[in-house]
Design a protein around this motif. Structure first.
Motif, PDB file in Angstrom:
ATOM      1  N   LEU A 117       0.835  -1.209   0.000  1.00 38.11           N
ATOM      2  CA  LEU A 117       0.000   0.000   0.000  1.00 38.11           C
ATOM      3  C   LEU A 117       0.867   1.255   0.000  1.00 38.11           C
ATOM      4  CD1 LEU A 117      -3.056  -0.726   2.333  1.00 38.11           C
ATOM      5  CD2 LEU A 117      -2.966  -0.665  -0.160  1.00 38.11           C
ATOM      6  N   LEU A 118       1.963   1.215   0.763  1.00 36.91           N
ATOM      7  CA  LEU A 118       2.857   2.384   0.797  1.00 36.91           C
ATOM      8  C   LEU A 118       3.470   2.634  -0.580  1.00 36.91           C
ATOM      9  CD1 LEU A 118       4.667   1.909   4.235  1.00 36.91           C
ATOM     10  CD2 LEU A 118       3.142   3.773   3.587  1.00 36.91           C
ATOM     11  N   ILE A 119       3.906   1.559  -1.234  1.00 38.33           N
ATOM     12  CA  ILE A 119       4.483   1.711  -2.577  1.00 38.33           C
ATOM     13  C   ILE A 119       3.416   2.256  -3.524  1.00 38.33           C
ATOM     14  CG2 ILE A 119       5.457   0.462  -4.550  1.00 38.33           C
ATOM     15  CD1 ILE A 119       6.738  -1.442  -2.447  1.00 38.33           C
ATOM     16  N   LEU A 120       2.177   1.781  -3.365  1.00 32.79           N
ATOM     17  CA  LEU A 120       1.103   2.221  -4.276  1.00 32.79           C
ATOM     18  C   LEU A 120       0.725   3.690  -4.047  1.00 32.79           C
ATOM     19  CD1 LEU A 120      -1.090  -0.980  -4.486  1.00 32.79           C
ATOM     20  CD2 LEU A 120       0.389  -0.014  -6.240  1.00 32.79           C
ATOM     21  N   TYR A 121       0.983   4.196  -2.837  1.00 29.67           N
ATOM     22  CA  TYR A 121       0.810   5.646  -2.624  1.00 29.67           C
ATOM     23  C   TYR A 121       1.725   6.408  -3.568  1.00 29.67           C
ATOM     24  CZ  TYR A 121      -2.067   5.794   1.585  1.00 29.67           C
ATOM     25  OH  TYR A 121      -3.104   5.711   2.472  1.00 29.67           O
ATOM     26  N   ASP A 145       1.426   1.334 -17.390  1.00 35.70           N
ATOM     27  CA  ASP A 145       1.235   1.738 -18.791  1.00 35.70           C
ATOM     28  C   ASP A 145       0.082   0.973 -19.426  1.00 35.70           C
ATOM     29  OD1 ASP A 145       3.175   3.594 -18.639  1.00 35.70           O
ATOM     30  OD2 ASP A 145       4.448   2.764 -20.245  1.00 35.70           O
ATOM     31  N   ILE A 146       0.033  -0.318 -19.119  1.00 31.59           N
ATOM     32  CA  ILE A 146      -1.050  -1.130 -19.694  1.00 31.59           C
ATOM     33  C   ILE A 146      -2.387  -0.694 -19.108  1.00 31.59           C
ATOM     34  CG2 ILE A 146      -2.004  -3.475 -19.684  1.00 31.59           C
ATOM     35  CD1 ILE A 146       0.889  -4.413 -20.197  1.00 31.59           C
ATOM     36  N   LYS A 147      -2.398  -0.422 -17.810  1.00 38.07           N
ATOM     37  CA  LYS A 147      -3.634   0.054 -17.177  1.00 38.07           C
ATOM     38  C   LYS A 147      -4.055   1.385 -17.810  1.00 38.07           C
ATOM     39  CE  LYS A 147      -3.846  -3.101 -13.822  1.00 38.07           C
ATOM     40  NZ  LYS A 147      -4.909  -4.076 -13.665  1.00 38.07           N
ATOM     41  N   ARG A 148      -3.072   2.199 -18.156  1.00 36.25           N
ATOM     42  CA  ARG A 148      -3.400   3.488 -18.777  1.00 36.25           C
ATOM     43  C   ARG A 148      -4.037   3.250 -20.151  1.00 36.25           C
ATOM     44  NH1 ARG A 148       1.348   6.209 -18.567  1.00 36.25           N
ATOM     45  NH2 ARG A 148       0.802   7.389 -16.705  1.00 36.25           N
ATOM     46  N   ASP A 149      -3.417   2.331 -20.920  1.00 32.09           N
ATOM     47  CA  ASP A 149      -3.969   2.009 -22.242  1.00 32.09           C
ATOM     48  C   ASP A 149      -5.404   1.505 -22.136  1.00 32.09           C
ATOM     49  OD1 ASP A 149      -1.516   2.685 -23.122  1.00 32.09           O
ATOM     50  OD2 ASP A 149      -0.831   0.645 -23.553  1.00 32.09           O
ATOM     51  N   LEU A 150      -5.672   0.810 -21.040  1.00 34.78           N
ATOM     52  CA  LEU A 150      -7.026   0.251 -20.859  1.00 34.78           C
ATOM     53  C   LEU A 150      -7.954   1.270 -20.210  1.00 34.78           C
ATOM     54  CD1 LEU A 150      -5.939  -3.210 -19.412  1.00 34.78           C
ATOM     55  CD2 LEU A 150      -6.980  -2.843 -21.640  1.00 34.78           C
ATOM     56  N   SER A 151      -7.446   2.495 -20.047  1.00 31.98           N
ATOM     57  CA  SER A 151      -8.120   3.579 -19.300  1.00 31.98           C
ATOM     58  C   SER A 151      -8.671   3.081 -17.963  1.00 31.98           C
ATOM     59  CB  SER A 151      -9.191   4.286 -20.129  1.00 31.98           C
ATOM     60  OG  SER A 151      -9.813   3.413 -21.028  1.00 31.98           O
ATOM     61  N   GLU A 152      -7.819   2.324 -17.259  1.00 30.04           N
ATOM     62  CA  GLU A 152      -8.173   1.827 -15.915  1.00 30.04           C
ATOM     63  C   GLU A 152      -7.327   2.533 -14.869  1.00 30.04           C
ATOM     64  OE1 GLU A 152      -7.719  -2.314 -15.302  1.00 30.04           O
ATOM     65  OE2 GLU A 152      -9.241  -2.835 -16.784  1.00 30.04           O
ATOM     66  N   THR A 203       2.011   8.206 -11.215  1.00 33.73           N
ATOM     67  CA  THR A 203       1.377   7.769 -12.468  1.00 33.73           C
ATOM     68  C   THR A 203      -0.124   8.012 -12.481  1.00 33.73           C
ATOM     69  OG1 THR A 203       0.870   5.549 -11.699  1.00 33.73           O
ATOM     70  CG2 THR A 203       3.066   5.898 -12.611  1.00 33.73           C
ATOM     71  N   GLY A 204      -0.688   8.301 -11.331  1.00 34.29           N
ATOM     72  CA  GLY A 204      -2.133   8.450 -11.276  1.00 34.29           C
ATOM     73  C   GLY A 204      -2.856   7.120 -11.140  1.00 34.29           C
ATOM     74  N   TYR A 205      -2.106   6.018 -11.093  1.00 34.26           N
ATOM     75  CA  TYR A 205      -2.758   4.715 -10.949  1.00 34.26           C
ATOM     76  C   TYR A 205      -3.250   4.525  -9.513  1.00 34.26           C
ATOM     77  CZ  TYR A 205      -3.725  -0.189 -10.638  1.00 34.26           C
ATOM     78  OH  TYR A 205      -4.353  -1.365 -10.411  1.00 34.26           O
ATOM     79  N   TYR A 206      -4.512   4.147  -9.377  1.00 37.09           N
ATOM     80  CA  TYR A 206      -5.056   3.933  -8.039  1.00 37.09           C
ATOM     81  C   TYR A 206      -5.875   2.649  -8.027  1.00 37.09           C
ATOM     82  CZ  TYR A 206      -7.439   4.843  -3.607  1.00 37.09           C
ATOM     83  OH  TYR A 206      -7.923   4.750  -2.335  1.00 37.09           O
ATOM     84  N   GLN A 207      -5.660   1.869  -7.000  1.00 40.26           N
ATOM     85  CA  GLN A 207      -6.315   0.556  -6.928  1.00 40.26           C
ATOM     86  C   GLN A 207      -7.757   0.655  -6.454  1.00 40.26           C
ATOM     87  OE1 GLN A 207      -3.868   1.661  -5.043  1.00 40.26           O
ATOM     88  NE2 GLN A 207      -4.247   1.224  -2.883  1.00 40.26           N
ATOM     89  N   GLY A 208      -8.166   1.831  -5.997  1.00 42.77           N
ATOM     90  CA  GLY A 208      -9.557   2.001  -5.564  1.00 42.77           C
ATOM     91  C   GLY A 208      -9.689   1.991  -4.058  1.00 42.77           C
ATOM     92  N   ASP A 209     -10.668   2.731  -3.563  1.00 43.46           N
ATOM     93  CA  ASP A 209     -10.889   2.819  -2.113  1.00 43.46           C
ATOM     94  C   ASP A 209     -11.307   1.485  -1.513  1.00 43.46           C
ATOM     95  OD1 ASP A 209     -10.132   5.333  -1.743  1.00 43.46           O
ATOM     96  OD2 ASP A 209     -12.130   6.190  -1.399  1.00 43.46           O
ATOM     97  N   ALA A 210     -12.162   0.784  -2.248  1.00 47.38           N
ATOM     98  CA  ALA A 210     -12.698  -0.474  -1.705  1.00 47.38           C
ATOM     99  C   ALA A 210     -11.572  -1.470  -1.464  1.00 47.38           C
ATOM    100  CB  ALA A 210     -13.721  -1.048  -2.667  1.00 47.38           C
ATOM    101  N   ALA A 211     -10.666  -1.560  -2.459  1.00 52.43           N
ATOM    102  CA  ALA A 211      -9.539  -2.494  -2.322  1.00 52.43           C
ATOM    103  C   ALA A 211      -8.663  -2.090  -1.140  1.00 52.43           C
ATOM    104  CB  ALA A 211      -8.728  -2.511  -3.610  1.00 52.43           C
TER     105      ALA A 211
END
Lengths: 256, 391
Positions: free
Chosen positions: B214-218, B378-385, B224-232
């Motif tokens: 979680l710390l790394i994902l912060y 990058d892949i998540k970005r391509d998938l607009s996720e 990158t703007g990638y976020y796993q979501g509040d629920a997760a």
């Protein structure tokens, strides 16, 4: 055509002869022939040692044995806690931590005890070694293959007796290179080493260095033979072993 | 997919360059160790394992913790972890790589490392540890890569991957269990000779690993703007809470057994850690700080109000990671050797060489993780996720 047929037959003949000779030559060259065994070599089913600490108990006495052992096996003297010890001295409480009593006889508290590898019957070091670099021989001597050892030091973590040393540095840096024993190899850095009950001496029909130097205070023999000198002293005197509760069955007994 | 790692912003390349420079500089220290031997470390005849093996132990836990995401997602179809699962798997890959590196730098004859494979020895736990770690690495590379590739192609993952995923869940538990068995079966090492070591290891792993993730994902979100979501995040924090409580409970079980039985051998390592033994107090400050951090992290995790406080959570996770790291990455190995085989105390403290070589390996891990996360985001970005909706 004719010429070539003759050549072929020649070649075939030589090849056949070669095939007949190969197994014999191979056996000679590959070292698969039977090893040469010294007829005088000492044999036992289970080598064991009894140390009479009534006779052998001062720092000086034990140092004399340790020096002889270390000189014979080219063990370096390193003045740090990364030192190598095959045979060394310790107090009663260091040698038998779980068997320490209050108000011990003063004389016993001052006694020094010779420590070395116990050549256990169930050696934890052999159990944990990931490369079989340390192994138990048929006569229960726990031996090391210094060329196999990767230096993971798992055996040192497993040994409850602190009997193993690791060559943190090149041992030759601390050896008197002009005064080496050419009959025993030096080691390289990065491998574990320990007392080997002088297997190289037993192979030549001689007793271990410390035993011969001890002037009768250390008895060595076959534990399975009721007539052996070790069984004789074990019958006569009260002995203890280091950390018997761990079930490793040490092969070194101490007369107190 | 690897091409994704080759195109990036100057900031990305700057970070990669920085890591490579750190690895390069610290590898000089490792080369020095190769030339002079492990004498450059603080280890000795009595304390024959030190900081390297402690880091290895901690990182195996981080690797094993991927299970805490993979299990709910793959076994219970917990959809909210979709954005998290690949990150957990990639963190596991980087952690296993670091673990293997730590073992490699710890052995005296690294050029003989293949002896482990050439002379397989089933009676040695170290052999099995190598098997499970290499296996786990292979499983995670295979699963991570296959699932991410199918995601990129917008297709379902192939069916053959399912049984491999189930295997990897069991395998995750196995790596930390076998690592615990490295220690737990040794006579006369009282601090390690306990049936609960494996359970303790797993509990510590299942809180520390996800907390680190979680710390790394912060940081990843910031960059990158990638976020796993509040629920997760919320669910994973619950897992962290339970695992941390169990972890502290298990440690208390150890304390009870040692002190109620009053057996000196079992008490001494604990006394050494918390008040010092024979004047050696090197770990006392660390242990009390760690204990305080562990207790405080529980206080901050158990009440839902505090746990779900987004600005408080990073702090809680940092002290939790610190507390568990001191327990496994600092003190566990040393306390096993203290008192030593002669019931005396030999001091041990890592030297600057040990720290530098460890920094080298952590940087290698960071490099592996950066490249893997670059590909994933990058892949998540391509998938607009990139930013799944907040609840």
């Amino acid at each position: 055509m004719k010429q070539s047929r003759r050549n072929f037959l020649k070649f075939a003949g030589i090849s056949a002869a070669g095939l007949c000779l190969t197994p014999a030559a191979g056996a000679l060259a590959s070292g698969k022939a039977h090893p040469i065994v010294n007829k005088a070599h000492l044999k036992a089913k289970r080598w064991a040692m009894v140390i009479d600490t009534r006779k052998l108990n001062t720092k000086e006495q034990i140092e004399k044995l340790a020096d002889a052992c270390h000189h014979w096996h080219n063990v370096p003297k390193i003045p740090t806690n990364q030192d190598i010890k095959w045979l060394w001295d310790a107090s009663y409480s260091e040698s038998f931590p779980e068997q320490e009593n209050n108000h011990m006889a003063e004389e016993l508290e001052e006694r020094r005890f010779p420590l070395l590898c116990n050549h256990c019957e169930h050696p934890p070091c052999v159990r944990v070694c990931p490369t079989k670099a340390t192994f138990q021989r048929a006569d229960h001597i726990v031996a090391m293959d210094y060329h196999r050892c990767i230096g993971c030091r798992y055996c040192m973590a497993a040994c409850p007796f602190g009997a193993r040393s690791f060559n943190f540095m090149d041992p030759r840096l601390h050896l008197d290179m002009d005064n080496l024993n050419m009959k025993f190899p030096t080691r390289m850095r990065g491998v574990v080493e320990k007392c080997n009950f002088c297997v190289e001496k037993l192979a030549e029909g001689e007793l271990p260095v410390c035993v011969t130097k001890s002037e009768g205070a250390i008895v060595f023999g076959d534990l399975t033979d009721p007539n052996s000198p070790v069984r004789e002293v074990l019958r006569k005197d009260f002995t203890i072993r280091r950390k018997p509760e761990l079930g490793t069955e040490p092969g070194v007994y101490y007369i107190i | 997919m690897l091409e994704k790692a080759l195109k990036g912003s100057p900031r990305y390349w700057g970070w990669i360059l920085f890591l490579i420079i750190v690895i390069g500089l610290c590898s000089l220290v490792y080369i020095n160790q190769l030339i002079h031997g492990l004498t450059v470390t603080g280890m000795s005849r009595d304390i024959s394992w030190g900081f390297y093996i402690a880091q290895f132990t901690y990182l195996v836990g981080v690797a094993a913790s991927g299970v805490m995401i993979a299990l709910p997602f793959y076994l219970h179809n917990y959809e909210k972890y979709r954005g998290l699962v690949i990150m957990g798997e990639f963190l596991a890959i980087s952690a296993v790589v670091m673990s293997l590196c730590f073992v490699l730098v710890d052995i005296g004859q690294p050029q003989r490392a293949m002896n482990m494979i050439l002379h397989p020895t089933p009676n040695s736990m170290l052999f099995w540890d190598m098997v499970v770690l290499c296996g786990y690495l292979a499983l995670n590379v295979l699963i991570g890569w296959t699932c991410l590739e199918s995601e990129r192609q917008r297709v379902h993952p192939p069916k053959w991957i399912k049984p491999i995923i189930y295997l990897s869940v069991v395998w995750g538990f196995a790596i930390h269990t076998v690592t615990a068995f490295l220690y737990a079966g040794l006579p006369s090492r009282h601090y390690w000779l306990s049936a609960i070591v494996a359970a303790r290891f797993l509990a510590a792993a299942f809180c520390a690993g996800p907390a680190l993730l979680l710390l790394i994902l912060y940081v990843v979100r910031k960059l990158t703007g990638y976020y796993q979501g509040d629920a997760a995040t919320k669910t994973l924090t619950k897992t962290i809470t339970y695992a941390m409580c169990v972890n502290v409970f298990f440690f208390m079980l150890e304390l009870f057994t040692a002190f109620y039985s009053n057996i000196p051998g079992h008490m001494e390592p604990m006394v050494f850690l918390f008040s010092g033994l024979e004047g050696n107090t090197s770990l006392v400050g660390w242990m009390w700080a760690a204990a305080a951090c562990c207790i405080l992290s529980i206080i901050l995790l158990v009440p839902p109000k505090l746990r779900d406080n987004k600005s408080l959570l990073p702090f809680t996770l940092v002290i939790l990671v610190f507390g568990t790291w001191v327990d496994k990455g600092m003190s566990f190995v040393t306390a096993g050797f203290t008192p030593n085989a002669f019931n005396t105390v030999t001091p041990y403290w890592p030297t600057s060489s040990e720290i530098a070589v460890s920094v080298m390996i952590w940087s290698i891990g960071a490099l592996v993780l950066t490249i893997l996360y670059k590909i994933a985001t990058d892949i998540k970005r391509d998938l607009s996720e990139l930013t799944p909706e907040d609840e």
